[in-house]
Design a protein around this motif. Structure first.
Motif, PDB file in Angstrom:
ATOM      1  N   THR A  28       0.829  -1.205   0.000  1.00 11.89           N
ATOM      2  CA  THR A  28       0.000   0.000   0.000  1.00 11.89           C
ATOM      3  C   THR A  28       0.861   1.252   0.000  1.00 11.89           C
ATOM      4  O   THR A  28       0.609   2.206  -0.762  1.00 11.89           O
ATOM      5  CB  THR A  28      -0.947   0.008   1.217  1.00 11.89           C
ATOM      6  OG1 THR A  28      -1.820  -1.122   1.146  1.00 11.89           O
ATOM      7  CG2 THR A  28      -1.772   1.280   1.251  1.00 11.89           C
ATOM      8  N   PHE A  31       2.617   1.578  -3.398  1.00 12.30           N
ATOM      9  CA  PHE A  31       1.695   1.983  -4.455  1.00 12.30           C
ATOM     10  C   PHE A  31       1.492   3.492  -4.439  1.00 12.30           C
ATOM     11  O   PHE A  31       1.412   4.132  -5.499  1.00 12.30           O
ATOM     12  CB  PHE A  31       0.358   1.265  -4.299  1.00 12.30           C
ATOM     13  CG  PHE A  31      -0.661   1.685  -5.320  1.00 12.30           C
ATOM     14  CD1 PHE A  31      -0.587   1.221  -6.631  1.00 12.30           C
ATOM     15  CD2 PHE A  31      -1.699   2.547  -4.986  1.00 12.30           C
ATOM     16  CE1 PHE A  31      -1.521   1.612  -7.587  1.00 12.30           C
ATOM     17  CE2 PHE A  31      -2.630   2.932  -5.932  1.00 12.30           C
ATOM     18  CZ  PHE A  31      -2.540   2.463  -7.233  1.00 12.30           C
ATOM     19  N   HIS A  32       1.418   4.080  -3.239  1.00 15.19           N
ATOM     20  CA  HIS A  32       1.223   5.526  -3.139  1.00 15.19           C
ATOM     21  C   HIS A  32       2.503   6.298  -3.433  1.00 15.19           C
ATOM     22  O   HIS A  32       2.459   7.534  -3.537  1.00 15.19           O
ATOM     23  CB  HIS A  32       0.700   5.886  -1.749  1.00 15.19           C
ATOM     24  CG  HIS A  32      -0.747   5.548  -1.547  1.00 15.19           C
ATOM     25  ND1 HIS A  32      -1.764   6.270  -2.129  1.00 15.19           N
ATOM     26  CD2 HIS A  32      -1.343   4.559  -0.849  1.00 15.19           C
ATOM     27  CE1 HIS A  32      -2.934   5.746  -1.790  1.00 15.19           C
ATOM     28  NE2 HIS A  32      -2.711   4.703  -1.017  1.00 15.19           N
ATOM     29  N   ARG A  39       0.758  -0.853 -13.428  1.00 15.58           N
ATOM     30  CA  ARG A  39      -0.411  -1.676 -13.717  1.00 15.58           C
ATOM     31  C   ARG A  39      -0.998  -2.139 -12.388  1.00 15.58           C
ATOM     32  O   ARG A  39      -0.620  -3.187 -11.859  1.00 15.58           O
ATOM     33  CB  ARG A  39      -0.014  -2.873 -14.572  1.00 15.58           C
ATOM     34  CG  ARG A  39       0.522  -2.481 -15.941  1.00 15.58           C
ATOM     35  CD  ARG A  39       0.895  -3.705 -16.757  1.00 15.58           C
ATOM     36  NE  ARG A  39       1.363  -3.329 -18.087  1.00 15.58           N
ATOM     37  CZ  ARG A  39       1.784  -4.197 -18.991  1.00 15.58           C
ATOM     38  NH1 ARG A  39       1.795  -5.501 -18.704  1.00 15.58           N
ATOM     39  NH2 ARG A  39       2.204  -3.787 -20.170  1.00 15.58           N
ATOM     40  N   PRO A  40      -1.891  -1.339 -11.807  1.00 14.11           N
ATOM     41  CA  PRO A  40      -2.446  -1.671 -10.484  1.00 14.11           C
ATOM     42  C   PRO A  40      -3.074  -3.059 -10.473  1.00 14.11           C
ATOM     43  O   PRO A  40      -3.744  -3.459 -11.434  1.00 14.11           O
ATOM     44  CB  PRO A  40      -3.500  -0.581 -10.255  1.00 14.11           C
ATOM     45  CG  PRO A  40      -3.088   0.542 -11.151  1.00 14.11           C
ATOM     46  CD  PRO A  40      -2.479  -0.099 -12.351  1.00 14.11           C
ATOM     47  N   LYS A  41      -2.832  -3.765  -9.387  1.00 15.58           N
ATOM     48  CA  LYS A  41      -3.380  -5.110  -9.235  1.00 15.58           C
ATOM     49  C   LYS A  41      -4.090  -5.218  -7.889  1.00 15.58           C
ATOM     50  O   LYS A  41      -3.472  -5.058  -6.840  1.00 15.58           O
ATOM     51  CB  LYS A  41      -2.265  -6.159  -9.321  1.00 15.58           C
ATOM     52  CG  LYS A  41      -2.780  -7.587  -9.210  1.00 15.58           C
ATOM     53  CD  LYS A  41      -1.647  -8.599  -9.471  1.00 15.58           C
ATOM     54  CE  LYS A  41      -0.662  -8.649  -8.343  1.00 15.58           C
ATOM     55  NZ  LYS A  41       0.331  -9.748  -8.506  1.00 15.58           N
ATOM     56  N   ASP A  42      -5.403  -5.452  -7.921  1.00 13.45           N
ATOM     57  CA  ASP A  42      -6.158  -5.645  -6.684  1.00 13.45           C
ATOM     58  C   ASP A  42      -5.864  -7.016  -6.102  1.00 13.45           C
ATOM     59  O   ASP A  42      -5.835  -8.020  -6.821  1.00 13.45           O
ATOM     60  CB  ASP A  42      -7.658  -5.516  -6.943  1.00 13.45           C
ATOM     61  CG  ASP A  42      -8.067  -4.097  -7.298  1.00 13.45           C
ATOM     62  OD1 ASP A  42      -7.283  -3.165  -7.018  1.00 13.45           O
ATOM     63  OD2 ASP A  42      -9.158  -3.908  -7.858  1.00 13.45           O
ATOM     64  N   VAL A  53      -4.048  -2.678  -3.059  1.00  7.57           N
ATOM     65  CA  VAL A  53      -3.561  -2.543  -4.433  1.00  7.57           C
ATOM     66  C   VAL A  53      -2.044  -2.661  -4.472  1.00  7.57           C
ATOM     67  O   VAL A  53      -1.345  -2.033  -3.666  1.00  7.57           O
ATOM     68  CB  VAL A  53      -3.987  -1.193  -5.051  1.00  7.57           C
ATOM     69  CG1 VAL A  53      -3.534  -1.104  -6.507  1.00  7.57           C
ATOM     70  CG2 VAL A  53      -5.498  -1.018  -4.947  1.00  7.57           C
ATOM     71  N   GLN A  54      -1.540  -3.466  -5.400  1.00  3.91           N
ATOM     72  CA  GLN A  54      -0.117  -3.573  -5.655  1.00  3.91           C
ATOM     73  C   GLN A  54       0.233  -2.819  -6.940  1.00  3.91           C
ATOM     74  O   GLN A  54      -0.635  -2.545  -7.772  1.00  3.91           O
ATOM     75  CB  GLN A  54       0.307  -5.035  -5.802  1.00  3.91           C
ATOM     76  CG  GLN A  54       0.139  -5.873  -4.543  1.00  3.91           C
ATOM     77  CD  GLN A  54       0.653  -7.293  -4.731  1.00  3.91           C
ATOM     78  OE1 GLN A  54       1.129  -7.666  -5.809  1.00  3.91           O
ATOM     79  NE2 GLN A  54       0.559  -8.100  -3.688  1.00  3.91           N
ATOM     80  N   CYS A  55       1.513  -2.516  -7.113  1.00  2.00           N
ATOM     81  CA  CYS A  55       1.974  -1.828  -8.323  1.00  2.00           C
ATOM     82  C   CYS A  55       1.988  -2.741  -9.538  1.00  2.00           C
ATOM     83  O   CYS A  55       2.094  -2.258 -10.669  1.00  2.00           O
ATOM     84  CB  CYS A  55       3.380  -1.267  -8.109  1.00  2.00           C
ATOM     85  SG  CYS A  55       3.481   0.053  -6.881  1.00  2.00           S
TER      86      CYS A  55
END
Length: 236
Positions: A28, A31-32, A39-42, A53-55
């Protein structure tokens, strides 16, 4: 350089919960602090009703999992102790080499301290799923207590995620210009609690000494002694 330090809420966790909790928090924050296109990955947690969310970067995932393995190993070697992991972002600055320093200096501008109080359990509880790790006597109060504890931890983990979002939105002036470097994130490192100088003494199980170097003023003699001490400990 101004270094913003964020102390996240301490979480009471069991051994088998460490991996998911740390993945959730570390990913988290990263990601920020992502750069450019990602490419965000839930990701849905197995143990809690939480999605983060991961990067979507394999190198970031590999580095985080490697550090979590080290953290779990430390917990197993030092049970019944509060444990801390620090995620630091920094800039790289070239400087003239001296006897005690390299040519490259890291200037820390943001640090996140994740605090876990881990209940002691035998080895073998560090797996990714809890289905085969928990034995509950049906119908007794232990099951209710465990459910209540899990609910409380889930709420606390949500609080930590909201902490991260608030910090990121409220504190922006210290963030440096976007570097001309490869990667999805600002340069960062993840360090397990080791040693620091406090009141002139080297202490174990304290926050990472490098972090304190960004916050405390130590004279050159103390800093040199600390470097030598850490080097000797690493050789053991």
């Amino acid at each position: 350089m101004n270094c913003e330090v964020f102390q996240l809420k301490e979480l009471e966790v069991e051994h088998f919960e460490i991996r998911e909790v740390l993945r959730c928090i570390l990913h988290t924050v990263l990601f920020h602090r992502a750069l450019g296109l990602v490419r965000p990955k839930d990701v849905d947690l197995e143990l809690f009703e939480i999605t983060y969310v991961q990067c979507g970067d394999m190198e970031v995932e590999r580095k985080i999992d490697e550090k979590i393995d080290q953290f779990i190993d430390r917990v197993e070697k030092h049970p019944n102790k509060k444990n801390q992991i620090c995620l630091s972002f920094y800039e790289v600055k070239n400087k003239q080499a001296t006897w005690f320093t390299n040519r490259v200096e890291r200037l820390y501008w943001e640090q996140w301290y994740i605090n876990l109080n881990v209940a002691h359990h035998p080895k073998g509880h560090s797996g990714k799923s809890h289905n085969s790790k928990i034995v509950v006597d049906p119908g007794d109060t232990a099951a209710e207590a465990r459910t209540a504890r899990r609910t409380a931890l889930e709420a606390s983990l949500r609080d930590v995620l909201f902490q991260i979002i608030r910090f990121v939105n409220d504190k922006k002036d210290h963030v440096p210009p976007i570097p001309n470097l490869e990667g999805v994130s600002f340069p960062y490192e993840i360090i397990i609690s080791r040693f620091c100088i406090w009141d002139g003494n080297v202490q174990e199980d304290a926050p990472n000494w490098a972090s304190y170097n960004a916050q405390l003023t130590c004279n050159d003699h103390e800093r040199t002694l600390l470097l030598l001490y850490v080097f000797v400990q690493e050789l053991k």
